[in-house]
Design a protein around this motif. Structure first.
Motif, short mmCIF file in Angstrom:
data_model
loop_
_atom_site.label_atom_id
_atom_site.label_comp_id
_atom_site.label_asym_id
_atom_site.label_seq_id
_atom_site.Cartn_x
_atom_site.Cartn_y
_atom_site.Cartn_z
N ASP A 198 0.82 -1.22 0.00
CA ASP A 198 0.00 0.00 0.00
C ASP A 198 0.86 1.27 0.00
OD1 ASP A 198 0.61 -0.93 2.67
OD2 ASP A 198 -0.76 0.54 3.50
N HIS A 223 -4.46 6.89 7.44
CA HIS A 223 -4.42 5.41 7.40
C HIS A 223 -5.59 4.80 8.16
CE1 HIS A 223 -2.50 1.63 6.43
NE2 HIS A 223 -1.39 2.23 6.00
N ASP A 255 1.43 3.84 10.00
CA ASP A 255 1.98 2.48 10.08
C ASP A 255 2.95 2.35 11.25
OD1 ASP A 255 1.44 3.24 7.15
OD2 ASP A 255 1.38 1.05 7.07
#
Ligand SMILES: [Zn+2]
Ligand SMILES: [Zn+2]
Length: 330
Positions: free
Chosen positions: A74, A286, A213
Motif C-alpha cells: 500500500d 491510514h 503504520d
C-alpha cells in the motif's frame, strides 16, 4: 543530481502538503518546499496517482523525487512505473530497498550483492547505448501524461527487470538528508516491515511530520513531533470495531501488536497527554475501512484536543482513501 523544476504557478505558496490517498488500499502524499516537490510513497497505480495529482491541481511532471517509508504494497504499488515514467530518483533505506527487490523478484536465486552487481552492469550497458527509447509500459498506461514527460524520462529504456529504477538513493533513519530545498529527517517507527521510517520535512521554516503504520508511539517518535506545524498521524482502527470485526484472529493480533497499527485510542492518548499543541494542522490518516469510521476517529481526537483550551487554533482534518485532501498551504 536533482533537476529542479521552475514552478511559477506555485510561487505564491512556498510550502504545500497534499495527501492524495491514505489507507490500506494506497498511500501517497505530495510535498512542495521552495522549488522542490517530493512524493512520499507511491501506493497507487501510476495512472491513479497522476489522476489524483491533477485533481488536486498538482502537476506530476514537476515532481523531483520519491521517498519511501516502507515496502508494504500500500506504499509502493505504483513505485516502479511512476519513477520510470518521470525519470526521477527514489530514496529508500537500504533495508527497505532490499525488501522491495525481494518482493518484486521472489523466484530469483540471486543474493542482494549479486543483484546490485547486475544493476551496475546494466547501468554501464545503458550508458554505452546511444539510442534512446521511451518507456512503453508507461505510454500504454496513460498516453496523455506521457506527452508531458520531461526529456530526461524519455532518455532511458528500463530493462525487463521489474526492480529497475532511474536512480536509487539510500538514506538512514536518524541521519537527516537534503532533497533540493527540503530537509528530511527520517526516523525509525515500530512496524512489521524491514526498516520502516517516518519523516519530518522542513522547508521555508515549516516543519511537517508524517507517521503512519506504527504499532505505538515510542519516545524517539514523540521527540520528532515536537514543534511541528503539521502532523499526519495514523488513527487506524477503533479497538472495539477491530475486536468484533471481520478479520481473522491472526490478523487482528498483527494489527494490535507493537509493530502493527495505531488505534484511535492510542492516537488520542498521545494528543491528550503529550502532544505539544504547536501544529496548525493535525491530519488523521491510514484509517481502516473495515475497523474504523471517520467519525469515530474524529470524535476520539476532538475529545482529546478539546480538553486543552490552548489548542483552539489547531485544525483537525481526516485523510481519505478514495480522494485527495484539499492542499494545505503555508
Ligand atoms: Zn500502510
Ligand atoms: Zn505498513
Amino acid at each position: 543530481m536533482l533537476v529542479l523544476h521552475r514552478l511559477p504557478r506555485y510561487a505564491h505558496f512556498m510550502v504545500r502538503f497534499t495527501v492524495l490517498a491514505s489507507g490500506s488500499k494506497g498511500n501517497c502524499t505530495v510535498i512542495t518546499g521552495g522549488k522542490t516537490r517530493i512524493l512520499i510513497d507511491a501506493g497507487l497505480s501510476c495512472r491513479e496517482l497522476f489522476r489524483r495529482m491533477r485533481q488536486a491541481d498538482e502537476d506530476p511532471a514537476t515532481l523531483d523525487a520519491i521517498i519511501i517509508t516502507h515496502e508494504h504494497s500500500d506504499h509502493v504499488a505504483g513505485l516502479a512505473v511512476t519513477a520510470r515514467k518521470l525519470g526521477i530518483p527514489v530514496y529508500f533505506t537500504e533495508g527497505t530497498h532490499r525488501a522491495w527487490v525481494r518482493w518484486l523478484s521472489p523466484r530469483k536465486q540471486m543474493t542482494y550483492t549479486q543483484w546490485i552487481e547486475q544493476c551496475r552492469k546494466q547501468a554501464a550497458a545503458r550508458m554505452a547505448e546511444s539510442d534512446a527509447a521511451t518507456c512503453e509500459e508507461c505510454d500504454a498506461d496513460d498516453p496523455e501524461a506521457a506527452a508531458e514527460l520531461p526529456e530526461s524520462a524519455a532518455a532511458k529504456k528500463p530493462e525487463k527487470d521489474p526492480t529497475w529504477l532511474p536512480s536509487v538513493q539510500f538514506f538512514q533513519a536518524g541521519k537527516p538528508l537534503q532533497i533540493g530545498d527540503i530537509s528530511v529527517s527520517p526516523f525509525t517507527i515500530p512496524h512489521d516491515a524491514a526498516d520502516p521510517v517516518g519523516f519530518v520535512f522542513q522547508a521555508e521554516g515549516v516543519r511537517m511530520a508524517v507517521a503512519t503504520d506504527l504499532g505505538y508511539i515510542p519516545p524517539n517518535v514523540k521527540a520528532q513531533f515536537k514543534g511541528v506545524d503539521l502532523l499526519l498521524l495514523e488513527s487506524n482502527h477503533d479497538l472495539e470495531m477491530l475486536r468484533d470485526g471481520p478479520y481473522p484472529w491472526s490478523v487482528k493480533q498483527r494489527v494490535l501488536s507493537r509493530v502493527g497499527h495505531l488505534s484511535n485510542e492510542a492516537a488520542s492518548t498521545y494528543l491528550e497527554s503529550e502532544y505539544d499543541g504547536q501544529a496548525a494542522y493535525i491530519i488523521l490518516g491510514h484509517l481502516s475501512e473495515s475497523n474504523n469510521l471517520p467519525e469515530l476517529a474524529r470524535i476520539a481526537a476532538e475529545r482529546a484536543l478539546n480538553g486543552r483550551a490552548s489548542l483552539l487554533a489547531n485544525r483537525l482534518l481526516l485523510a481519505a482513501q478514495h480522494e485527495p485532501m484539499s492542499t494545505i498551504c503555508f
